[in-house]
Design an enzyme around this catalytic site. Structure first.
Site, PDB file in Angstrom:
ATOM      1  N   GLU A  37       0.830  -1.212   0.000  1.00 54.96           N
ATOM      2  CA  GLU A  37       0.000   0.000   0.000  1.00 54.96           C
ATOM      3  C   GLU A  37       0.861   1.258   0.000  1.00 54.96           C
ATOM      4  OE1 GLU A  37      -2.571   2.124  -0.636  1.00 54.96           O
ATOM      5  OE2 GLU A  37      -3.908   0.692   0.324  1.00 54.96           O
ATOM      6  N   LYS A  78       4.626   5.134 -10.055  1.00 51.36           N
ATOM      7  CA  LYS A  78       3.383   4.992  -9.284  1.00 51.36           C
ATOM      8  C   LYS A  78       2.189   4.753 -10.199  1.00 51.36           C
ATOM      9  CE  LYS A  78       5.270   7.830  -5.569  1.00 51.36           C
ATOM     10  NZ  LYS A  78       5.399   9.209  -5.016  1.00 51.36           N
TER      11      LYS A  78
END
Lengths: 346, 346
Positions: free
Chosen positions: B152, B227
């Site tokens: 995460e 990302k």
């Protein structure tokens, strides 16, 4: 493959939205979510009721006109709302409760929830009334009967807030929250910033269908107060009653106040908030606040809702999205069903 | 009560932050989360390594100076980094991998993850490299060995994004996302709006510790690109490689561009985005975009990160919060451990 039998209690916009999703997406859900939904009952004080343990046609239900007693047109249907029969006798695994919000005593929705939970039936609801006014009792009842009682949609419609805080932010040390929890009042403040008077902005919100004929629940903070009670009790382990939350609205804010705030780089927002105090109690309020332009909620404009969580380890984490809407709130009921499915399947 | 044995691979800011949380909060976690953590090994290319199956003192580890070979000062420690031994022989249930991000081949972090997963050990990591460059292989390996592989923190540090999309927004019909995924570049754009030149704003970001001596990974979009690959592959079932994502940064934006945008009610943001196209493929990009002031990401200022999910049923749902930080990223590792604990306990 699981197939849940579901009964829809209240057949206004939200449960019609859910029926529409079922009509359109059941096959997709079976493939991606691992379950399908079969509607086995519908009851509505205005439309009547129908019950069919073999399953009703979702598309036929969606097409039903919003006329008194219209459920009598469905095979086996009646113009009378046999709520208790549909809830207890339809063979439903899940009740989707989406009747009107009663801010005084939460009825009759609270009774509908109670009937289902006592019968060992899961309940999903988007109704603020039963949660804000009878949440502790109903949660205890669900625990005792080993069934789910989920209500993600009661706060921000389909925008997830309870589940984000309880799951994704677990362990972050939640100390409190501030929220823009009413789209109508935020729309009014946004339009006042753009030059309208309070009365003009409210009239526009009414034309757009955001505000009711009597807008006081929205602009005086009463709607937000119910949501603050739900969130504080759910996320901060408070035991607040509605009357414990101080409440004022935005009707006293003038165009001059708005202009003055703008000139100093601030903006007015109607904020529902709660926080843990040093003595372990929880303080909660609803009030118009002047926010600096750098505040995470300052940029939330129009009818959008948002909650900013104040956490020990992360500082502010903010979630924003729609706070109302037929399909949006129907999604919240779906997300509750996904949660109970995932909790059960492991 | 579960007690997980954990080995920390890389002992810079993030895993020191995790050790600090363990030192301060283990008792609280045992009561509220249902598990505690015992550190059984630490290894770091600069500091050396130590292994103790009976458990190391988290507070002693936190107090260790950042000096070459410092882990030799702990009983049983050595100035050499016996990475493979610590990962495979410490008896750890979980490896917390938080070494430096290698944007070229993801090593040596990818190898550390591989060693752990092959040995049947859960991996939690905040490292973009292994996920962006070897995500599919490592996820398959974890599935095959029946262990968790959670990351995460690789996208927005402690601000939850993967878990919000996969859990809270499941069923909402995610079509794509737009994100402000680099705090340094967003800080630079925010300060340019306030009157600084690009060079001045970068210098200030460096002084504040946001930007590296060589700021190109931040301002040219390379950090964001990793990302975007992670999020697109994870949430949109894409199979993107880093080279599939078009990438440009903010260094070409002038003070005049910023002023012109302001004058027309818009603002420049460095946006990492991906979306499903009509043919089922996924298109992804990193670029400076002019956003209208009403865009959910327009109000995200300073070093804050945010992702706005575009969903079929809810429209835009946006999550914002810190995108970096020692304790914030350590929380992300904790949230991964909470997730694997909850997945296992049912």
């Amino acid at each position: 493959m699981t197939d849940y039998k579901i009964a829809l209690v209240g057949f206004g916009g939200v449960n019609r939205g859910l029926a529409q999703l079922i009509a359109e997406r059941n096959a997709q859900w079976r493939a991606t979510l691992g379950f399908g939904l079969t509607i086995v009952g519908v009851t509505d004080l205005f439309l009547g009721s129908v019950l069919n343990r073999a399953g009703l046609d979702a598309a036929e239900l969606v097409a039903l006109p919003a006329e008194k007693g219209a459920l009598a047109r469905i095979a086996g249907g009646t113009a009378e709302a046999f709520n208790e029969t549909v809830i207890k006798q339809s063979g439903a695994d899940i009740i989707a409760e989406a009747t009107f919000t009663n801010p005084v005593d939460g009825e009759p929705a609270a009774t509908f929830c109670r009937w289902a939970l006592e019968s060992g039936i899961h309940v999903v609801t988007s109704n603020k009334g039963p949660i804000a006014l009878h949440g502790a009792e109903l949660k205890a009842l669900a625990r005792q009967r080993g069934v789910a009682f989920e209500y993600e949609g009661a706060v921000m419609s389909g925008t997830p807030v309870i589940r984000v805080a309880r799951q994704a932010l677990a362990g972050s040390g939640l100390q409190g929250f501030e929220g823009i929890l009413n789209g109508t009042s935020n729309y009014v403040l946004t339009r006042m910033k753009e030059g309208l008077s309070f009365a003009e902005a409210v009239a526009e919100a009414q034309q757009l269908g955001y505000a009711e004929a009597d807008p006081s629940a929205d602009v005086e903070g009463y709607d937000v107060r119910l949501k603050v009670v739900i969130l504080a009790n759910e996320l901060l382990d408070a035991r607040l009653k509605v009357s414990d939350v101080t409440c004022s609205g935005i009707s006293a804010i003038s165009a001059a106040d708005i202009a003055k705030a703008e000139a100093t780089g601030q903006c007015w927002k109607l904020i529902g908030a709660a926080r843990k105090t040093s003595d372990g109690s929880v303080e909660a309020s609803v009030e118009a606040r002047l926010l600096p332009r750098t505040h995470p909620l300052a940029g939330i404009g129009g009818a959008i809702n948002a909650v900013s969580f104040n956490t020990e380890l992360l500082g502010a984490v903010t979630v924003s999205g729609p706070g109302a809407g037929r399909v949006e709130t129907a999604f919240a009921l779906l997300s509750d069903i996904i949660a109970l499915h995932n909790a059960g399947k492991r």
